[in-house]
Enzyme design. Structure first.
Site, PDB file in Angstrom:
ATOM      1  N   GLU A   5       0.820  -1.227   0.000  1.00 15.32           N
ATOM      2  CA  GLU A   5       0.000   0.000   0.000  1.00 15.32           C
ATOM      3  C   GLU A   5       0.851   1.274   0.000  1.00 15.32           C
ATOM      4  OE1 GLU A   5      -3.021  -0.244   3.084  1.00 15.32           O
ATOM      5  OE2 GLU A   5      -4.111  -1.767   1.948  1.00 15.32           O
ATOM      6  N   GLU A  45      -5.591  -8.299  -0.537  1.00 16.15           N
ATOM      7  CA  GLU A  45      -6.292  -7.983   0.718  1.00 16.15           C
ATOM      8  C   GLU A  45      -7.751  -7.757   0.372  1.00 16.15           C
ATOM      9  OE1 GLU A  45      -4.785  -5.108   3.556  1.00 16.15           O
ATOM     10  OE2 GLU A  45      -2.723  -5.623   3.004  1.00 16.15           O
TER      11      GLU A  45
HETATM   12  O1  AHR Z   1      -5.106  -6.045   6.830  1.00 15.43           O
HETATM   13  C1  AHR Z   1      -4.961  -4.958   7.687  1.00 15.43           C
HETATM   14  C2  AHR Z   1      -4.258  -3.781   7.042  1.00 15.43           C
HETATM   15  O2  AHR Z   1      -5.063  -3.264   6.024  1.00 15.43           O
HETATM   16  C3  AHR Z   1      -2.958  -4.071   6.343  1.00 15.43           C
HETATM   17  O3  AHR Z   1      -1.869  -4.046   7.200  1.00 15.43           O
HETATM   18  C4  AHR Z   1      -2.858  -2.954   5.357  1.00 15.43           C
HETATM   19  O4  AHR Z   1      -2.132  -3.338   4.216  1.00 15.43           O
HETATM   20  C5  AHR Z   1      -4.288  -2.585   5.058  1.00 15.43           C
HETATM   21  O5  AHR Z   1      -4.508  -1.241   5.139  1.00 15.43           O
END
Ligand code: AHR
Length: 499
Positions: free
Chosen positions: A172, A291
């Site tokens: 990210e 994610e």
């Molecule tokens: O999954 C939790 C968090 O969400 C992760 O660390 C991050 O990559 C995202 O913002």
């Protein structure tokens, strides 16, 4: 209300890459410490990992686990997690304002992952670190021997390389919250040079470059284009992240958010293909949705956590029945896009926005979302068939046309099985559902289950798993047609023996 799903054996979307059912373990909250790793627990193995947790993880059949972050990786020194445990440093984890003991590192995690039958998707730190540290980490993990880093791995107990095949270039990096946040040009340049150097060490690896943290980022679109313009020749996948939630308590609109996931995927595919054309490249960049999940229940309670604890209870969303239905819709959406989504990681796996929860010194238990994920991961293997669906639709605050039924069919060639996954989004109406195929010979129903009949806010808890699967008794195969009733607000799985 009626709905029909038709498929034709010749008409397929794509084979499913098993990594679609990946997950994620971050050094965050109680995911690692007091989650998968609790040396004092009565069920701990010789390495300190809980055997009962491993058993439940194995039920999910996750073939790939992203590690060690997440936001955590952007401040992480992987070298802190190798060597004798008693000499490993205790450090500040700035991402989650926690204390990191480094008792679990590459060796421990790789061994644990192997035991649960998963490969590791290793992320390197491109926040506070760069090319050199990424290359050294890869050399440590994958190089046979005879160099400083590969010999150090051997000295630390691992004679053979870990042979990690999937690597993520940071996390990210578009997000202002990220340690070492960068502009698309800054990140694109660094990711390209890191990727190039990593592939010089080991050209058999596959690399994931960071896309946007969510489709609502102000830089979304431009970020993907610019990053790919820098990295196109060196990387294999572009990442997508997205979390959903019923924040306004509007169930119809919440369950429709899987349409947003679909739109997000299709938009990112277009950008990849635009850069392909612009570069005159023959190569196709695929997607890693590394994610995805539901995340909103724990937002307020997390603000109350004191900083600098070891394993604080962060992001411990307790999921309800409607979340399980939403997870089912999201899984079906990923399946609809398997021609381009090759990797996906449910974020996360244990305790942190997770299907599996553990209690310190206590039991492990399954959240509501465990069930759709477990079923799709186990039965959604093979080839996705192109679905022709007829269903009535409804309109919500954010979506004009939402089909009441969300459904897909899979052909598992190896098991000679057709599998139907379906969600009925209607809160009050049953759907008379029929399934027709062309090109198969359906023999019998091998299993039919549902998650249905619960209050939408019902949750599971330790020692009381209220929301679980039940057998669907009304599925009929007659004249080459499957028919059944899908209850209001239900998750349905039908497995059919078919040649
Ligand atoms: O999954 C939790 C968090 O969400 C992760 O660390 C991050 O990559 C995202 O913002």
């Amino acid at each position: 209300m009626e709905a029909k799903l038709s498929v034709n054996r010749q008409n397929t979307i794509s084979k499913i890459d098993k990594r679609l059912y990946g997950s994620f373990i971050e050094h965050l909250g109680r995911a690692v410490y007091d989650g998968i790793y609790e040396p004092e627990h009565k069920n701990a193995d010789a390495d300190g990992f809980r055997k009962d947790v491993k058993e439940v993880v194995a039920e999910l059949n996750v073939p790939l686990i992203r590690y060690p972050g997440g936001n955590f990786v952007s401040g992480y020194k992987w070298e802190d997690g190798i060597g004798p445990k008693e000499t490993r440093p205790k450090k500040l984890d700035l991402a989650w304002r926690s204390l990191e003991t480094n008792q679990v590192g590459i060796h421990e995690f790789a061994k644990w992952a192997k035991e649960v039958n998963a490969e590791v998707n290793m992320a390197v730190n491109l926040g506070t670190r760069g090319i050199q540290e990424a290359v050294e980490c890869l050399e440590y993990c994958n190089f046979e021997g005879g160099t400083y880093w590969s010999e150090l791995r051997k000295k630390n107990g691992e004679e053979k390389p870990f042979n990690i095949k999937t690597w993520s270039l940071g996390n990210e990096m578009d997000g202002p919250w990220q340690i070492g946040h960068k502009t698309a040009d800054e990140y694109g340049r660094l990711a390209a040079e890191t990727a190039k150097a990593m592939k010089l060490v080991d050209d058999s690896i596959e690399l994931v470059v960071c896309g946007s943290s969510t489709s609502t980022m102000p830089t979304f679109g431009d970020w993907e284009r610019i990053v790919l313009e820098h990295t196109y020749d060196y990387v294999d996948y572009l990442s997508l992240h997205c979390y959903y939630g019923n924040k306004e308590d509007d169930l119809g609109n919440y369950l429709a958010q899987s349409l947003d996931m679909d739109r997000f995927i299709k938009t990112v595919v277009s950008i990849c293909d635009y850069v392909k054309v612009k570069k005159g490249s023959k190569k196709q960049i695929n997607l890693s949705f590394d994610e995805w999940n539901i995340w909103y229940h724990s937002n307020d309670q997390d603000k109350e956590q004191a900083p600098w604890q070891v394993a604080p209870p962060l992001l411990e969303d307790i999921y309800n029945f409607e979340d399980a239905l939403m997870l089912g819709c999201l899984l079906i959406t990923l399946l609809k896009n398997v021609d381009r989504v090759k990797i996906a990681c449910l974020a996360q796996l244990v305790n942190v926005i997770a299907p599996i929860m553990t209690e310190k010194n206590g039991d492990t238990w399954k959240q509501t979302i465990f069930y759709p994920f477990m079923q799709v991961s186990n039965y959604g293997r093979g080839t996705v068939l192109t679905s022709h669906i007829t269903s009535e639709s409804y309109k919500t605050k954010d979506f004009d046309e939402v089909p009441y039924i969300e459904t897909i069919a899979i052909h598992n060639e190896e098991k000679e099985e057709l599998v139907i996954f379906a969600v009925n989004r209607s809160e009050d109406t049953s759907i008379a559902f029929t399934f027709e195929e062309d090109g198969f010979e359906m023999e019998s129903i091998s299993e039919a289950t549902e998650l249905a009949g619960y209050d939408k806010k019902d949750t599971n808890e330790s020692n009381h798993e209220l929301v679980t699967l039940s057998i669907k008794t009304d599925v009929v195969l007659e004249n080459d047609i499957i028919s059944t009733t899908m209850k209001p607000l239900s998750w349905n799985v039908i497995r059919i023996k078919a040649k």
